[in-house]
Design a protein around this motif. Sequence first.
Motif, PDB file in Angstrom:
ATOM      1  N   VAL A 163       1.320   6.010   7.956  1.00  0.00           N
ATOM      2  CA  VAL A 163       0.484   4.816   7.864  1.00  0.00           C
ATOM      3  C   VAL A 163      -0.246   4.590   9.187  1.00  0.00           C
ATOM      4  O   VAL A 163      -1.460   4.349   9.229  1.00  0.00           O
ATOM      5  CB  VAL A 163       1.330   3.577   7.519  1.00  0.00           C
ATOM      6  N   THR A 164       0.495   4.698  10.274  1.00  0.00           N
ATOM      7  CA  THR A 164      -0.068   4.420  11.599  1.00  0.00           C
ATOM      8  C   THR A 164      -1.110   5.449  12.007  1.00  0.00           C
ATOM      9  O   THR A 164      -2.122   5.104  12.633  1.00  0.00           O
ATOM     10  CB  THR A 164       1.069   4.397  12.643  1.00  0.00           C
TER      11      THR A 164
ATOM     12  N   GLN B 271      -2.908   7.755  10.002  1.00  0.00           N
ATOM     13  CA  GLN B 271      -3.601   8.407   8.887  1.00  0.00           C
ATOM     14  C   GLN B 271      -5.012   8.863   9.218  1.00  0.00           C
ATOM     15  O   GLN B 271      -5.563   9.733   8.526  1.00  0.00           O
ATOM     16  CB  GLN B 271      -3.648   7.469   7.679  1.00  0.00           C
TER      17      GLN B 271
ATOM     18  N   SER C 241      -6.117   2.159  -0.706  1.00  0.00           N
ATOM     19  CA  SER C 241      -5.457   2.584   0.528  1.00  0.00           C
ATOM     20  C   SER C 241      -4.109   3.235   0.160  1.00  0.00           C
ATOM     21  O   SER C 241      -3.481   2.836  -0.829  1.00  0.00           O
ATOM     22  CB  SER C 241      -5.212   1.385   1.445  1.00  0.00           C
TER      23      SER C 241
ATOM     24  N   ASN D  14      -1.462   2.973   2.068  1.00  0.00           N
ATOM     25  CA  ASN D  14      -0.440   2.327   2.890  1.00  0.00           C
ATOM     26  C   ASN D  14       0.720   1.743   2.075  1.00  0.00           C
ATOM     27  O   ASN D  14       1.891   1.933   2.409  1.00  0.00           O
ATOM     28  CB  ASN D  14      -1.067   1.222   3.746  1.00  0.00           C
ATOM     29  N   THR D  15       0.419   1.002   1.025  1.00  0.00           N
ATOM     30  CA  THR D  15       1.480   0.360   0.243  1.00  0.00           C
ATOM     31  C   THR D  15       2.456   1.397  -0.302  1.00  0.00           C
ATOM     32  O   THR D  15       3.684   1.222  -0.238  1.00  0.00           O
ATOM     33  CB  THR D  15       0.878  -0.455  -0.917  1.00  0.00           C
TER      34      THR D  15
ATOM     35  N   LEU E 159       3.083   4.373   0.875  1.00  0.00           N
ATOM     36  CA  LEU E 159       3.844   4.977   1.970  1.00  0.00           C
ATOM     37  C   LEU E 159       4.959   4.047   2.449  1.00  0.00           C
ATOM     38  O   LEU E 159       6.063   4.508   2.775  1.00  0.00           O
ATOM     39  CB  LEU E 159       2.911   5.341   3.124  1.00  0.00           C
ATOM     40  N   TYR E 160       4.704   2.748   2.487  1.00  0.00           N
ATOM     41  CA  TYR E 160       5.755   1.793   2.849  1.00  0.00           C
ATOM     42  C   TYR E 160       6.893   1.834   1.828  1.00  0.00           C
ATOM     43  O   TYR E 160       8.078   1.793   2.185  1.00  0.00           O
ATOM     44  CB  TYR E 160       5.182   0.375   2.915  1.00  0.00           C
TER      45      TYR E 160
END
Length: 449
Positions: free
Chosen positions: A344-345, A347, A415, A417-418, A420-421
């Motif tokens: 996420v950080t 990408q 995205s 991100n969600t 990956l979290y």
Amino acid sequence: METMSQTVQAVPAAGRDSALASHTELSNVYKKVTWRLLPLLVLCYAFAYLDRVNVGFAKLQMVADLKFSDTIYGLGAGIFFIGYVLAEVPSNLILHRLGARKWIARILVTWGLLSAAMLFVNSPTSFYVLRFLLGVAEAGFFPGIIYYLMHWYPSSRRGAILAIFYLAAPLSGVFGGPVSGYIMTAMANTAPFTGWQWMFLLEGLPAVLLGAVVFIYLDDRIDNAKWLTTDEKAALHQALDKEQYHAAPTSAGSAFKNLRTWHLSSILFLIVMAMYGVFFWMPTLVNESGIKSPLLVGLLSAIPYAAAIPTMMLMGRHSDKHGERRMHMICLCMMGATGFLLCVTWQSDTAKLLFALTLATAAVMAILPLFWTLPTAIFKGAAAAAGIALINSLGVTAGFVAPYMVGYLRDLTKSPNTALYILSTLWVIAAVLIYKVPANLTTSNKPTE
């Protein structure tokens, strides 16, 4: 009819009494067995893995050609596992009755033909149907090999041996990524197919040839192996007989009633969620970091797989040496969780993204061989065939959920991100469930010195 579970053995009792007793001699026998069996099995699994995940590379061209959304792609990538799960237990029970040689050969031929047939995909429906049938065709291969190897190796040696077998997955990524990217680039304008169609054809047919090799070359059991002496067979039988200390009842039905089956299935589900959440989408993540060439995406995607190889071997050998599984697996879970958070950080930075993907990939590749030492220590006989297949089939349902979830969330949020979290969180939950496994099931007798 002979079955793999039969205990009638060609080695007489007197021969067993004279079996090779020293650690050095026994180790030499296992080296002989390993060099005979593992190269072929690793090669077969490499093509199984490649034919399962090369759809991730096909996405780079196929989605645009066929006007597929990320949700359609994710559903098609994941629906493979619906067919896989439905056919898994029956397939392994057939292998238990017919033997590995015939059934593994059948699996290779049918999945190779269906993988090649993926070149005919022209709509979401055809995509879903062929992926489903490919899952049915491949069902039973992986748990069948796990079941097969437990008839050759005692539990104290399975961590390292399964790590060698699992080398097929990262090796497939190391070589398959660049090869897939090269085929798609070099054959992009070669009639009568597009680049992604040529990729499916050229990567599917080798499995058909390997099916013929397996049928000719593989031996179902120790006693069928003409390349072993009587004393060597006796030594292998002694090593197996010595380590039936956790084995549960032998009937197939007992595996369904055993609570450990469902506990281990839950752990595998979470691991597989993490695995396919990244594997089906790794080329896309690399592409979105700024790399547009399919060939370069393939070359860069090989890096995490290459880095996973020494991690797998180190963890497998270290776990066998110390006779401990649980803490090794928990450490790998935390390593994988960290990798997803870093994706996420980082990408937008290709180099840093590859480091994060390497952490996640190495964790998945290294934890799976250790996981499979647990059910092979618990079950035996028909219960082993059913239990291993059931655990695998329940676990790999995550292979359907993960890519579909990632695709849906990407379409919804625009995205990664969600997703990956969520995948990172699943690793942490897996670590908790692994800690809950009874300690006596996460340890093994060390090889006799």
